[in-house]
Design a protein around this motif. Structure first.
Motif, PDB file in Angstrom:
ATOM      1  N   ILE A  89       0.858  -1.190   0.000  1.00 24.35           N
ATOM      2  CA  ILE A  89       0.000   0.000   0.000  1.00 24.35           C
ATOM      3  C   ILE A  89       0.895   1.242   0.000  1.00 24.35           C
ATOM      4  N   HIS A  90       1.942   1.179   0.804  1.00 31.02           N
ATOM      5  CA  HIS A  90       2.895   2.281   0.967  1.00 31.02           C
ATOM      6  C   HIS A  90       3.561   2.650  -0.362  1.00 31.02           C
ATOM      7  N   CYS A 149       0.940   4.731  -2.187  1.00 24.18           N
ATOM      8  CA  CYS A 149       0.079   5.633  -1.424  1.00 24.18           C
ATOM      9  C   CYS A 149       0.268   7.088  -1.844  1.00 24.18           C
ATOM     10  N   ARG A 172      -0.203   9.568  -0.045  1.00 25.22           N
ATOM     11  CA  ARG A 172       0.360  10.353   1.068  1.00 25.22           C
ATOM     12  C   ARG A 172       1.869  10.144   1.193  1.00 25.22           C
ATOM     13  N   ARG A 173       2.419   9.334   0.328  1.00 26.21           N
ATOM     14  CA  ARG A 173       3.836   8.982   0.409  1.00 26.21           C
ATOM     15  C   ARG A 173       4.770  10.203   0.409  1.00 26.21           C
ATOM     16  N   TYR A 230       5.211  11.239   3.871  1.00 25.07           N
ATOM     17  CA  TYR A 230       6.053  10.268   4.601  1.00 25.07           C
ATOM     18  C   TYR A 230       7.532  10.575   4.320  1.00 25.07           C
ATOM     19  N   LEU A 241      -0.104   8.849   7.804  1.00 23.62           N
ATOM     20  CA  LEU A 241      -0.738   8.282   9.002  1.00 23.62           C
ATOM     21  C   LEU A 241       0.136   7.230   9.692  1.00 23.62           C
ATOM     22  N   TYR A 242       1.403   7.192   9.312  1.00 23.83           N
ATOM     23  CA  TYR A 242       2.319   6.170   9.844  1.00 23.83           C
ATOM     24  C   TYR A 242       2.331   6.148  11.369  1.00 23.83           C
ATOM     25  N   CYS A 299      -0.577   3.272  10.762  1.00 24.18           N
ATOM     26  CA  CYS A 299      -0.809   2.770   9.398  1.00 24.18           C
ATOM     27  C   CYS A 299       0.118   1.581   9.097  1.00 24.18           C
ATOM     28  N   GLY A 345       0.440   0.323   6.109  1.00 22.87           N
ATOM     29  CA  GLY A 345       0.716   0.338   4.668  1.00 22.87           C
ATOM     30  C   GLY A 345       2.110  -0.130   4.280  1.00 22.87           C
ATOM     31  N   PRO A 346       3.158   0.220   5.067  1.00 28.04           N
ATOM     32  CA  PRO A 346       4.506  -0.190   4.649  1.00 28.04           C
ATOM     33  C   PRO A 346       4.722  -1.705   4.657  1.00 28.04           C
ATOM     34  N   ILE A 376      -7.150   4.837   3.664  1.00 31.91           N
ATOM     35  CA  ILE A 376      -6.188   5.924   3.904  1.00 31.91           C
ATOM     36  C   ILE A 376      -6.718   7.247   3.345  1.00 31.91           C
TER      37      ILE A 376
HETATM   38  S1  SF4 Z   1       2.579   5.033   6.147  1.00 34.25           S
HETATM   39 FE1  SF4 Z   1       0.465   4.725   5.419  1.00 34.25          FE
HETATM   40  S2  SF4 Z   1      -0.397   6.787   5.076  1.00 34.25           S
HETATM   41 FE2  SF4 Z   1       1.847   6.990   5.230  1.00 34.25          FE
HETATM   42  S3  SF4 Z   1       2.551   6.899   3.103  1.00 34.25           S
HETATM   43 FE3  SF4 Z   1       2.700   4.815   3.921  1.00 34.25          FE
HETATM   44  S4  SF4 Z   1       0.770   3.844   3.370  1.00 34.25           S
HETATM   45 FE4  SF4 Z   1       0.464   6.062   3.127  1.00 34.25          FE
END
Ligand code: SF4
Ligand code: SF4
Length: 363
Positions: free
Chosen positions: A231-232, A235, A237-238, A241, A261-262, A266, A268-269, A288
């Protein structure tokens, strides 16, 4: 669907235009990471396909997987494809019940021996001699073994069927197991997700109908084209991050600005799935995008992997161990996890394989 009808004719009869069908084929080709030219091949093969037999068994589940596929769009090409190919037996969708339903399953198994696809949603309870869940007087385990025996391949739909899911969570009172824990002599594709993304399910079915084989899989039997990235990796929102801009609470300025949202947990990573690209509700959004971190529902043991609201750098032991080097080297918060993820991903890609029809014949 009438017995002699092709899939294209069936969809046309249901009001799906040729353009709508081609759009679905193009989206499927893209999601399967095929070249754009393959969309035409998918349309040709899928359009001519005739009612392959699919037997869908629902065991220890919440029906969310079936709901995901049938209620997500109204009516979607995905749901119509499902209805076109899975009428032989489906606990939730079939009109028949009792003896008539079981006879339909036995008939489908008999008429399509060695050729039908078996789809399973839900985990299989093995405790109490299988007594926690029975259908037609036999345990879920018995029904799985009986139906898997002459299947060409099995598609485990949803995290319950793929990895045990929520029923498998500690202390797992029913002895829930996944399909691949119990069946070892058939090609198995896992389509995890709680629930799974509809186009991923139809993507696997479309691949089978088009090429006569199952897509390439990772080391957890997930189709690489959908689960090869995290997902990361995809994403939106990367950039935040990478800039170290994290929301600290769900209602702070960072959250309002759409920052990463880490730190709110989150997953996602470390989660492989296509949510960030396929999205939900006909491509409208995904968690997300709605302001909530990924909970990692398509990974094994997701329910027991620590709080949904705890940042992952401090949870799974192996993750932090593998990430330590990068963290010590002064990488930005979370970059170690990203590196570990890349390592995991390339390891999965190294081990992928293709299941061919020959594999199915030989199994
Ligand atoms: S930690 Fe979550 S919200 Fe942040 S970039 Fe990665 S997947 Fe997206
Ligand atoms: S994977 Fe999730 S949605 Fe599907 S049956 Fe299990 S709990 Fe329900």
């Amino acid at each position: 669907m009438k017995q002699d009808e092709t899939l294209a004719e069936h969809l046309q009869g249901q009001g799906i235009s040729r353009r709508g069908f081609l759009k679905f084929c193009a989206a499927t080709a893209s999601m399967l990471a095929l070249s754009p030219g393959m969309a035409g091949a998918i349309a040709d093969a899928l359009g001519k396909a005739r009612r392959p037999s699919v037997i869908w068994l629902s065991f220890q589940e919440c029906t969310g997987c079936t709901e995901s596929l049938t209620r997500s769009h109204n009516p979607s090409v995905e749901s119509l494809i499902l209805s076109a190919i899975s009428l032989d037996y489906h606990h939730t969708l079939q009109a028949a019940s009792g003896t008539a339903a079981e006879e339909a399953r036995e008939q489908a198994m008999h008429d399509n021996k060695g050729e039908y696809l078996l789809v399973v949603d839900g985990s299989i309870p093995t405790g109490a001699g299988g007594g926690y869940s029975t259908i037609a007087g036999i345990s879920n385990l018995q029904m799985l073994e009986e139906t898997a025996k002459d299947a060409a391949a099995i598609i485990s739909v949803g995290t319950c069927a793929a990895f045990g899911g929520i029923p498998y969570a500690n202390p797992n009172p029913t002895g829930a197991r996944s399909v691949m824990d119990l069946i070892h002599d058939k090609p198995i594709v896992n389509v995890p997700g709680c629930p799974p993304i509809p186009i991923v399910i139809t993507g696997v079915l479309s691949h089978y109908l088009t090429f006569g084989s199952l897509p390439e899989l990772d080391n957890l039997n997930r189709p690489l084209s959908f689960f090869g990235d995290t997902i990361h990796d995809r994403c939106y929102r990367r950039p935040f991050y990478d800039q170290g801009k994290f929301a600290k609470t769900f209602d702070d300025e960072g959250a309002r600005n759409g920052w990463c949202l880490y730190e709110l947990g989150c997953k996602g990573p470390t989660t492989h799935n296509a949510c960030a690209t396929a999205k939900w509700n006909n491509g409208v959004s995904f968690p997300i995008e709605s302001g909530h971190g990924c909970i990692g529902c398509s990974e094994p043991n997701f329910w027991d992997a620590g709080s949904f609201y705890q940042a992952i750098s401090s949870s799974p032991e192996d993750l932090s161990r593998a990430a330590t080097g990068a963290i010590i080297a002064g990488a930005a918060a979370g970059a170690g996890v990203g590196l570990y993820n890349k390592y995991k991903q390339s390891r999965a890609k190294d081990k992928h394989y293709t299941v061919t029809t020959k594999d199915m014949e030989d199994s």
